[in-house]
Design a protein around this motif. Structure first.
Motif, PDB file in Angstrom:
ATOM      1  N   ALA A   1       0.829  -1.209   0.000  1.00 52.38           N
ATOM      2  CA  ALA A   1       0.000   0.000   0.000  1.00 52.38           C
ATOM      3  C   ALA A   1       0.862   1.257   0.000  1.00 52.38           C
ATOM      4  N   ASN A   2       2.182   1.087   0.017  1.00 55.69           N
ATOM      5  CA  ASN A   2       3.111   2.214  -0.017  1.00 55.69           C
ATOM      6  C   ASN A   2       4.168   1.910  -1.067  1.00 55.69           C
ATOM      7  N   GLU A   3       4.158   2.657  -2.159  1.00 56.48           N
ATOM      8  CA  GLU A   3       5.071   2.353  -3.260  1.00 56.48           C
ATOM      9  C   GLU A   3       6.515   2.743  -2.955  1.00 56.48           C
ATOM     10  N   ASN A   4       6.730   3.443  -1.834  1.00 49.88           N
ATOM     11  CA  ASN A   4       8.075   3.898  -1.492  1.00 49.88           C
ATOM     12  C   ASN A   4       8.745   3.060  -0.412  1.00 49.88           C
ATOM     13  N   LEU A   5       8.050   2.057   0.108  1.00 47.67           N
ATOM     14  CA  LEU A   5       8.611   1.164   1.107  1.00 47.67           C
ATOM     15  C   LEU A   5       8.227  -0.272   0.762  1.00 47.67           C
ATOM     16  N   PRO A   6       9.062  -1.246   1.123  1.00 47.96           N
ATOM     17  CA  PRO A   6       8.706  -2.644   0.867  1.00 47.96           C
ATOM     18  C   PRO A   6       7.445  -3.043   1.621  1.00 47.96           C
ATOM     19  N   ALA A   7       6.749  -4.049   1.116  1.00 48.72           N
ATOM     20  CA  ALA A   7       5.561  -4.547   1.802  1.00 48.72           C
ATOM     21  C   ALA A   7       5.918  -5.331   3.056  1.00 48.72           C
ATOM     22  N   PHE A   8       7.152  -5.830   3.135  1.00 49.13           N
ATOM     23  CA  PHE A   8       7.571  -6.737   4.208  1.00 49.13           C
ATOM     24  C   PHE A   8       8.926  -6.266   4.749  1.00 49.13           C
ATOM     25  N   ILE A   9       8.929  -5.816   6.013  1.00 51.09           N
ATOM     26  CA  ILE A   9      10.144  -5.280   6.633  1.00 51.09           C
ATOM     27  C   ILE A   9      10.436  -6.029   7.928  1.00 51.09           C
ATOM     28  N   VAL A  10      11.710  -6.286   8.173  1.00 51.22           N
ATOM     29  CA  VAL A  10      12.166  -7.082   9.319  1.00 51.22           C
ATOM     30  C   VAL A  10      13.066  -6.246  10.224  1.00 51.22           C
TER      31      VAL A  10
END
Length: 482
Positions: free
Chosen positions: A186-195
């Motif tokens: 839903a945010n084209e400037n950040l990955p969908a999956f962050i750790v």
């Protein structure tokens, strides 16, 4: 390289062809900034991957993975009967020949041990919690405690891999990758999956990047690890003397070369590489913004605890998770090691709770006061629980507990989860489940359901077989759904 292929490459990349492609590439970039981002995408393909199967209860997930296996008997599962049985051997009628680890199997006796910590009921729900978790007690009415979790895996690596990927063997896509594949970003400037991985936790059990890997899914769905410090994402910043304009030119030329390769070989992974390069370019602006905590007021740091000012700690990662969720990152995974207390459990678990209790509860509170809890699923739990008997010698002041996959506790909160309830029940020994068992695949199926995805329909074909996160199992845990 064959002579024919070498000639083809030479013809493809001659000077005139390169200049023509590069010129057209720059023009397309200029045009692209004036047009909608998805103008040239395949709407049918996009719809097939990103549309929920049903109306979602939640838009995003934050999963606080407590690696090592927290002891439910010291934290959540109050068993006063063990006080009467303290020091006595575990009855065979309770164990029923169930599998032991090699560590417990070497013991001549399995002495039961009661928790030395006081338990009390909290909130209107009356949830039982240990004195080790005072902050979690304050948000008990927002939580759903599942006391009847179970798994077949009795050792750390396969158990954690099973929770994170749906299979005990390495190589399958992680749960966050499945969510990214099924729902997109839903945010084209950040990955969908962050750790986010805690840097203040004991490293008693290793963590592997494959736990947040993409497996056989396209590589753009793998989790992106954010690290503490000036460079949260490795190799994201430009080298010295290299400007953003230079990087843009480089990416345009690289895209042209990749597109030629895609035309030649038809490898879909080339398109994923192009997408990842473009994401990295956009992240040069978005990551510094999300990583800048200077605009957070003092009361927020006070809420999460003093360690929230130290980048990379569990508390700081909880605060960072909230900032990522605010920006509609679909799946945020926190890993905190150090719960593997085979010995010196009282000392070890006290330190772990001090490091995690306040921040875990603060994340729930913070999401709630910002109106995000209603459509965010919060998960807290490890890969299995701990035994009701002591591993090794039981003394007055010290003991340990072995791995116990038969029953353990997790909690969930937020979008679509019924708040203020305790689901499932274990026997008076805290050894077996007596009511509402919840398997790992059931948990995974329910989590996907909350996001609007039918776990039986989220499928990817690989090597002639149709795979899914829950394999051929999993059922909804309807009793915890609001």
């Amino acid at each position: 390289m064959s002579e024919k292929l070498a000639q083809h490459l030479a013809d493809t990349f001659n000077r005139r062809s390169f200049l023509t492609r590069a010129t057209l590439g720059l023009g397309s970039v200029a045009l692209g900034t004036l047009l909608p981002q998805n103008l040239f995408s395949n709407p049918t393909a996009q719809q097939a991957l990103t549309a929920p199967n049903r109306p979602p209860k939640a838009k995003r997930v934050v999963y606080m993975c407590q690696s090592g296996g927290p002891s439910q008997l010291e934290l959540f599962d109050y068993k006063p009967f063990l006080e009467k049985m303290h020091g006595k051997d575990l009855p065979e009628s309770v164990r029923k020949g169930q599998r032991l680890t090699s560590m417990s199997a070497q013991q001549s006796a399995l002495p039961l041990v009661s928790s030395p910590y006081k338990f009390a009921q909290h909130g209107k729900s009356g949830a039982w919690l240990s004195e080790l978790m005072p902050y979690t007690g304050k948000v008990a009415d927002d939580l759903c405690f599942i006391k009847s979790m179970y798994t077949e895996q009795i050792n750390h690596d396969p158990a954690l891999t099973f929770f994170q990927t749906g299979n005990q063997l390495a190589g399958r896509p992680s749960i966050g990758a499945w969510v990214s594949y099924g729902l997109g970003s839903a945010n084209e400037n950040l990955p969908a999956f962050i750790v986010l991985v805690s840097n203040d936790a004991p490293k008693d059990q290793p963590l592997y990047a494959r736990l947040w890997g993409n497996g056989f899914l396209p590589s753009k769905h793998q989790g992106v690890q954010f690290r503490s410090g000036a460079d949260p994402v490795l190799y994201l910043n430009n080298p010295n003397g290299y400007t953003t304009t230079d990087r843009r030119y480089m990416l345009d030329a690289l895209k042209d070369l990749n597109q030629v390769q895609e035309e030649m070989y038809g490898d879909p992974e080339v398109a994923n590489h192009i997408a990842q390069y473009e994401m990295a370019f956009r992240m040069q602006t978005s990551v510094p913004d999300v990583n800048d905590l200077s605009n957070e007021p003092d009361w927020v740091f006070d809420l999460y605890g003093p360690e929230s000012r130290n980048p990379g700690t569990f508390a700081a990662n909880c605060l960072m998770a909230r900032r990522l969720l605010e920006r509609d990152v679909k799946f945020v995974q926190l890993y905190h090691q150090g719960w593997d207390q085979h010995g010196n459990l009282p000392s070890g678990i006290t330190k772990q709770c001090k490091a995690t209790d306040q921040a875990s509860a603060a994340l729930v509170q913070d999401l709630k006061q910002r109106g995000l809890l209603d459509d965010t699923v919060v998960v807290w739990g490890g890969e299995f629980g701990r035994t009701n008997y002591s591993q090794g010698k039981l003394t007055k002041d010290n003991y340990g507990r072995d791995h116990h996959p038969r029953c353990f506790t997790m909690w969930m909160a937020g979008g679509g989860i019924k708040p203020g309830i305790t689901y499932g029940e274990t026997d008076e020994f805290g050894y077996n489940i007596v009511k509402n068992p919840v398997h790992v695949h059931d948990f995974q199926a329910t989590l996907l359901h909350l996001l609007g995805v039918d776990h039986e329909k989220l499928v990817y074909e690989f090597q002639g077989r149709r795979f899914r996160l829950t394999d051929v199992e999993g059922k909804l845990v309807k009793g915890i759904l609001a």
